[in-house]
Write a protein that holds these residues in place. Structure first.
Motif, PDB file in Angstrom:
ATOM      1  N   ARG A   2       0.829  -1.219   0.000  1.00 19.64           N
ATOM      2  CA  ARG A   2       0.000   0.000   0.000  1.00 19.64           C
ATOM      3  C   ARG A   2       0.854   1.257   0.000  1.00 19.64           C
ATOM      4  O   ARG A   2       0.557   2.220  -0.698  1.00 19.64           O
ATOM      5  N   LEU A   3       1.930   1.259   0.784  1.00 22.29           N
ATOM      6  CA  LEU A   3       2.788   2.439   0.850  1.00 22.29           C
ATOM      7  C   LEU A   3       3.572   2.645  -0.443  1.00 22.29           C
ATOM      8  O   LEU A   3       3.721   3.769  -0.906  1.00 22.29           O
ATOM      9  N   GLN A   4       4.074   1.560  -1.028  1.00 25.49           N
ATOM     10  CA  GLN A   4       4.906   1.676  -2.227  1.00 25.49           C
ATOM     11  C   GLN A   4       4.092   1.962  -3.483  1.00 25.49           C
ATOM     12  O   GLN A   4       4.525   2.723  -4.337  1.00 25.49           O
ATOM     13  N   THR A   5       2.937   1.343  -3.614  1.00 23.55           N
ATOM     14  CA  THR A   5       2.172   1.462  -4.854  1.00 23.55           C
ATOM     15  C   THR A   5       1.052   2.483  -4.779  1.00 23.55           C
ATOM     16  O   THR A   5       0.604   2.970  -5.807  1.00 23.55           O
ATOM     17  N   GLY A   6       0.563   2.761  -3.582  1.00 19.74           N
ATOM     18  CA  GLY A   6      -0.568   3.667  -3.437  1.00 19.74           C
ATOM     19  C   GLY A   6      -1.893   3.014  -3.777  1.00 19.74           C
ATOM     20  O   GLY A   6      -2.907   3.697  -3.938  1.00 19.74           O
ATOM     21  N   LEU A   7      -1.917   1.685  -3.878  1.00 22.48           N
ATOM     22  CA  LEU A   7      -3.157   0.971  -4.191  1.00 22.48           C
ATOM     23  C   LEU A   7      -4.205   1.194  -3.102  1.00 22.48           C
ATOM     24  O   LEU A   7      -3.884   1.219  -1.917  1.00 22.48           O
ATOM     25  N   THR A   8      -5.442   1.325  -3.515  1.00 23.11           N
ATOM     26  CA  THR A   8      -6.555   1.420  -2.573  1.00 23.11           C
ATOM     27  C   THR A   8      -6.984  -0.002  -2.200  1.00 23.11           C
ATOM     28  O   THR A   8      -6.533  -0.985  -2.785  1.00 23.11           O
ATOM     29  N   TRP A   9      -7.903  -0.104  -1.246  1.00 20.71           N
ATOM     30  CA  TRP A   9      -8.422  -1.421  -0.863  1.00 20.71           C
ATOM     31  C   TRP A   9      -9.124  -2.068  -2.059  1.00 20.71           C
ATOM     32  O   TRP A   9      -9.025  -3.275  -2.260  1.00 20.71           O
ATOM     33  N   SER A  10      -9.812  -1.266  -2.862  1.00 20.86           N
ATOM     34  CA  SER A  10     -10.479  -1.808  -4.054  1.00 20.86           C
ATOM     35  C   SER A  10      -9.459  -2.348  -5.053  1.00 20.86           C
ATOM     36  O   SER A  10      -9.682  -3.390  -5.676  1.00 20.86           O
ATOM     37  N   GLY A  11      -8.357  -1.651  -5.210  1.00 19.33           N
ATOM     38  CA  GLY A  11      -7.303  -2.111  -6.109  1.00 19.33           C
ATOM     39  C   GLY A  11      -6.688  -3.419  -5.646  1.00 19.33           C
ATOM     40  O   GLY A  11      -6.410  -4.318  -6.447  1.00 19.33           O
ATOM     41  N   ILE A  12      -6.499  -3.548  -4.345  1.00 17.12           N
ATOM     42  CA  ILE A  12      -5.950  -4.785  -3.784  1.00 17.12           C
ATOM     43  C   ILE A  12      -6.949  -5.922  -3.960  1.00 17.12           C
ATOM     44  O   ILE A  12      -6.578  -7.042  -4.297  1.00 17.12           O
ATOM     45  N   ALA A  13      -8.236  -5.631  -3.759  1.00 12.79           N
ATOM     46  CA  ALA A  13      -9.270  -6.646  -3.968  1.00 12.79           C
ATOM     47  C   ALA A  13      -9.269  -7.115  -5.417  1.00 12.79           C
ATOM     48  O   ALA A  13      -9.387  -8.316  -5.696  1.00 12.79           O
ATOM     49  N   SER A  14      -9.101  -6.197  -6.351  1.00 12.91           N
ATOM     50  CA  SER A  14      -9.047  -6.560  -7.776  1.00 12.91           C
ATOM     51  C   SER A  14      -7.851  -7.459  -8.067  1.00 12.91           C
ATOM     52  O   SER A  14      -7.967  -8.422  -8.828  1.00 12.91           O
ATOM     53  N   LEU A  15      -6.697  -7.138  -7.475  1.00 11.82           N
ATOM     54  CA  LEU A  15      -5.513  -7.993  -7.644  1.00 11.82           C
ATOM     55  C   LEU A  15      -5.796  -9.419  -7.165  1.00 11.82           C
ATOM     56  O   LEU A  15      -5.442 -10.396  -7.831  1.00 11.82           O
ATOM     57  N   LEU A  16      -6.418  -9.533  -5.998  1.00 11.58           N
ATOM     58  CA  LEU A  16      -6.702 -10.853  -5.431  1.00 11.58           C
ATOM     59  C   LEU A  16      -7.701 -11.628  -6.289  1.00 11.58           C
ATOM     60  O   LEU A  16      -7.549 -12.827  -6.495  1.00 11.58           O
ATOM     61  N   VAL A  17      -8.711 -10.937  -6.808  1.00  4.35           N
ATOM     62  CA  VAL A  17      -9.711 -11.591  -7.655  1.00  4.35           C
ATOM     63  C   VAL A  17      -9.061 -12.104  -8.940  1.00  4.35           C
ATOM     64  O   VAL A  17      -9.299 -13.240  -9.366  1.00  4.35           O
ATOM     65  N   ARG A  18      -8.213 -11.266  -9.555  1.00  3.07           N
ATOM     66  CA  ARG A  18      -7.522 -11.693 -10.778  1.00  3.07           C
ATOM     67  C   ARG A  18      -6.578 -12.865 -10.522  1.00  3.07           C
ATOM     68  O   ARG A  18      -6.342 -13.673 -11.409  1.00  3.07           O
ATOM     69  N   ALA A  19      -6.055 -12.969  -9.284  1.00  2.00           N
ATOM     70  CA  ALA A  19      -5.161 -14.079  -8.943  1.00  2.00           C
ATOM     71  C   ALA A  19      -5.949 -15.349  -8.618  1.00  2.00           C
ATOM     72  O   ALA A  19      -5.362 -16.412  -8.416  1.00  2.00           O
ATOM     73  N   GLY A  20      -7.280 -15.240  -8.542  1.00  2.73           N
ATOM     74  CA  GLY A  20      -8.114 -16.408  -8.282  1.00  2.73           C
ATOM     75  C   GLY A  20      -8.511 -16.592  -6.829  1.00  2.73           C
ATOM     76  O   GLY A  20      -9.057 -17.627  -6.459  1.00  2.73           O
ATOM     77  N   ALA A  21      -8.256 -15.608  -5.994  1.00  3.89           N
ATOM     78  CA  ALA A  21      -8.612 -15.703  -4.575  1.00  3.89           C
ATOM     79  C   ALA A  21     -10.124 -15.557  -4.413  1.00  3.89           C
ATOM     80  O   ALA A  21     -10.742 -14.669  -5.000  1.00  3.89           O
ATOM     81  N   ARG A  22     -10.704 -16.437  -3.613  1.00  6.66           N
ATOM     82  CA  ARG A  22     -12.141 -16.409  -3.321  1.00  6.66           C
ATOM     83  C   ARG A  22     -12.351 -16.743  -1.849  1.00  6.66           C
ATOM     84  O   ARG A  22     -11.525 -17.379  -1.212  1.00  6.66           O
ATOM     85  N   ARG A  23     -13.498 -16.327  -1.328  1.00 11.44           N
ATOM     86  CA  ARG A  23     -13.877 -16.723   0.029  1.00 11.44           C
ATOM     87  C   ARG A  23     -14.259 -18.193   0.007  1.00 11.44           C
ATOM     88  O   ARG A  23     -14.465 -18.786  -1.058  1.00 11.44           O
ATOM     89  N   SER A  24     -14.396 -18.774   1.176  1.00 10.52           N
ATOM     90  CA  SER A  24     -14.713 -20.199   1.258  1.00 10.52           C
ATOM     91  C   SER A  24     -16.063 -20.537   0.642  1.00 10.52           C
ATOM     92  O   SER A  24     -16.280 -21.660   0.184  1.00 10.52           O
ATOM     93  N   ASP A  25     -16.981 -19.544   0.580  1.00  5.95           N
ATOM     94  CA  ASP A  25     -18.290 -19.794  -0.034  1.00  5.95           C
ATOM     95  C   ASP A  25     -18.279 -19.535  -1.537  1.00  5.95           C
ATOM     96  O   ASP A  25     -19.309 -19.604  -2.195  1.00  5.95           O
ATOM     97  N   GLY A  26     -17.102 -19.213  -2.095  1.00  2.47           N
ATOM     98  CA  GLY A  26     -16.965 -19.002  -3.529  1.00  2.47           C
ATOM     99  C   GLY A  26     -17.189 -17.569  -3.981  1.00  2.47           C
ATOM    100  O   GLY A  26     -16.954 -17.232  -5.137  1.00  2.47           O
ATOM    101  N   LYS A  27     -17.644 -16.713  -3.087  1.00  6.22           N
ATOM    102  CA  LYS A  27     -17.875 -15.311  -3.440  1.00  6.22           C
ATOM    103  C   LYS A  27     -16.546 -14.559  -3.510  1.00  6.22           C
ATOM    104  O   LYS A  27     -15.527 -15.004  -2.991  1.00  6.22           O
ATOM    105  N   LEU A  28     -16.593 -13.387  -4.154  1.00  6.10           N
ATOM    106  CA  LEU A  28     -15.396 -12.567  -4.290  1.00  6.10           C
ATOM    107  C   LEU A  28     -15.008 -11.937  -2.954  1.00  6.10           C
ATOM    108  O   LEU A  28     -15.865 -11.659  -2.117  1.00  6.10           O
ATOM    109  N   ILE A  29     -13.721 -11.702  -2.791  1.00  5.61           N
ATOM    110  CA  ILE A  29     -13.230 -11.006  -1.610  1.00  5.61           C
ATOM    111  C   ILE A  29     -13.428  -9.517  -1.848  1.00  5.61           C
ATOM    112  O   ILE A  29     -13.008  -8.982  -2.865  1.00  5.61           O
ATOM    113  N   SER A  30     -14.077  -8.845  -0.905  1.00  3.25           N
ATOM    114  CA  SER A  30     -14.390  -7.426  -1.087  1.00  3.25           C
ATOM    115  C   SER A  30     -13.304  -6.533  -0.497  1.00  3.25           C
ATOM    116  O   SER A  30     -12.511  -6.964   0.352  1.00  3.25           O
ATOM    117  N   ALA A  31     -13.312  -5.294  -0.930  1.00  3.83           N
ATOM    118  CA  ALA A  31     -12.378  -4.305  -0.404  1.00  3.83           C
ATOM    119  C   ALA A  31     -12.605  -4.112   1.094  1.00  3.83           C
ATOM    120  O   ALA A  31     -11.649  -3.990   1.864  1.00  3.83           O
TER     121      ALA A  31
END
Length: 159
Positions: A41-70
């Motif tokens: 966060r400090l180096q890139t300036g990414l917001t929580w939404s940006g980090i959530a997008s990174l995780l979704v693109r990497a295939g990260a999901r909650r245990s119920d299969g839903k997307l991880i939110s910001a």
């Protein structure tokens, strides 16, 4: 795990969310990566939404299969960093009164014929909530950082 490469970090999180076919709670995985997330966060300036997008693109999901939110990332990060950085400590009675909020509860007076309620203090105090960590850059997108202070201001106005 490399905080210099956010995409690789997100892929590592996604891999750690499933172990042997079993889902690991997101908050537990995130707790192991608090320092890396802070650096990202400090180096890139990414917001929580940006980090959530990174995780979704990497295939990260909650245990119920839903997307991880910001919000889930933000709250998980706050909880994990709080437990890492501070241990529970008793309330310091020498703390300035401006940082303490006395809570009141209405109590019906036994001697009152009108049944009017009076206020009686509840034992204990709630300490004020800080807005962030020292040295942490807070962006305009992190509007939730001011919400605890606003809530405390509203509570202080209630008499």
């Amino acid at each position: 795990m490399e905080p210099d490469n956010p995409t690789k970090w997100a892929a590592t999180i996604a891999e750690e969310l499933v172990v042997g076919g079993e889902h690991v709670p997101f908050e537990r995985v995130l707790a192991r990566h608090v320092a890396a997330l802070k650096t990202i966060r400090l180096q890139t300036g990414l917001t929580w939404s940006g980090i959530a997008s990174l995780l979704v693109r990497a295939g990260a999901r909650r245990s119920d299969g839903k997307l991880i939110s910001a919000d889930q990332i933000r709250v998980g990060y706050a909880r994990a960093s709080r437990s890492v950085n501070t241990a529970p400590k008793p309330i310091d009675t020498a703390e300035p009164a401006s940082k303490l909020v006395a809570r009141q509860k209405p109590v019906a007076s036994a001697n009152s014929r009108s049944g009017a309620a009076r206020s009686e203090p509840i034992t204990g105090f709630d300490t004020a909530v800080s807005g962030g960590e020292p040295g942490e850059v807070i962006s305009k997108e992190d509007v939730s950082n001011g919400e605890p202070a606003a809530a405390l201001d509203r509570l202080n106005k209630i008499k």
